[in-house]
Design a protein around this motif. Sequence first.
Motif, PDB file in Angstrom:
ATOM      1  N   ILE A  93       0.644  -1.247  -0.013  1.00  0.00           N
ATOM      2  CA  ILE A  93       0.096   0.123  -0.077  1.00  0.00           C
ATOM      3  C   ILE A  93       0.923   1.193  -0.096  1.00  0.00           C
ATOM      4  N   MET A  94       1.867   1.351   0.816  1.00  0.00           N
ATOM      5  CA  MET A  94       2.803   2.458   0.914  1.00  0.00           C
ATOM      6  C   MET A  94       3.659   2.495  -0.347  1.00  0.00           C
ATOM      7  N   ALA A  95       4.069   1.447  -1.183  1.00  0.00           N
ATOM      8  CA  ALA A  95       4.493   1.479  -2.381  1.00  0.00           C
ATOM      9  C   ALA A  95       3.759   1.895  -3.678  1.00  0.00           C
ATOM     10  N   MET A  96       2.451   1.686  -3.496  1.00  0.00           N
ATOM     11  CA  MET A  96       1.463   2.132  -4.119  1.00  0.00           C
ATOM     12  C   MET A  96       1.228   3.603  -4.255  1.00  0.00           C
ATOM     13  N   LEU A  97       0.981   4.043  -2.916  1.00  0.00           N
ATOM     14  CA  LEU A  97       0.909   5.797  -2.647  1.00  0.00           C
ATOM     15  C   LEU A  97       2.113   6.318  -3.132  1.00  0.00           C
ATOM     16  N   LEU A  98       3.443   6.031  -2.674  1.00  0.00           N
ATOM     17  CA  LEU A  98       4.465   6.743  -3.147  1.00  0.00           C
ATOM     18  C   LEU A  98       4.665   6.801  -4.682  1.00  0.00           C
TER      19      LEU A  98
END
Length: 343
Positions: A93-98
């Motif tokens: 999820i963090m990879a997607m947002l970044l």
Amino acid sequence: MPIAEGVSFDLTVIWAFIIAFAVLVYVVLDGFDLGLGMLFAAEPKGQDRDLMMNSVAPVWDGNETWLVLGGGGLFAAFPLAYALILPALYAPIMAMLLALIFRGVAFEFRWRTTRWRRVWDLAFIGGSAVAALAQGITLGGLLQGIQIDKAARQYSGGWWDWLTPFTLMVGVAVMVGYMLLGATWLVMKTEGPLQSRMRHRAWGLGIGTVVFMGIVSLWTPFLQDGYYSRWFGGWNIVLAGFVGAAVLALAFGMFRTLMVKHHDYWPFLFALGMFVLGFAGLGFSMFPYIVPVQITIWEAAAPRNSQVFMLVGAAVLVPIILAYTAYSYWVFRGKMNPDEGYH
């Protein structure tokens, strides 16, 4: 664990459908946008890349509104699910947002420099690919199940539980599907050599999408007992066959219209139909669980008063968002002219 039966439509069900609708609209609207970004890698000419970006420039930055609505709705309407899902899938999820942030910066900055344009083009391609892959991995991680301690109401799995062959396969499947949406979008919005190349690429991407949808459909029922009983219990197997036949029919329609030169809109619409059916199938597999197959939507739901309060706001905001989204697509309808813009 069998899927629960005897479901009644109440506020919790309404909120589940609102969140599912927001996620579906995001996938439909941002899917072709991310797919277009990944197709950038196959189009080295600067003029073609400019045309591709201009085709989504008026609408791309509004797509994440639906992602925010889905994530915010999950936090507000199903706080327990939010508390269990986020720790389990924190990395993708963090990879997607970044990636989405980095991609948005690249979208704006590539127009403001000549010297560094290729660098920002690579950032746009990379951000699109990572975001699509991360979304697929997140979906796969949720489908395969999350290890939780129901007594303590917390995630009890490991940091790398989300990384499995199934989640990686779903990640690649989402990437291929998004590129299909991007290719058919460009068939609809462009003319000339670029459109011809996208027609050709849509064939291979379409075949890949159908194959991956088949693999996911055959693999998913064996991930959880609840999935298997939902699809192959009683008359549900007839529904499974009908959904599969409908997907193949839409795929046939897409391939057929890709061969007809003046049917520019239909391939994109058929591809969207395949995505909608696939999303509906996943929803049918999971419902009424929000953390498959351990926590139902009722177990994870916020208090009724909170749901009522938020529903009033959603009843006002969602139609407004739908209206201005539809208006923006209507205003910028039609083909792209490389020299003048839309015509």
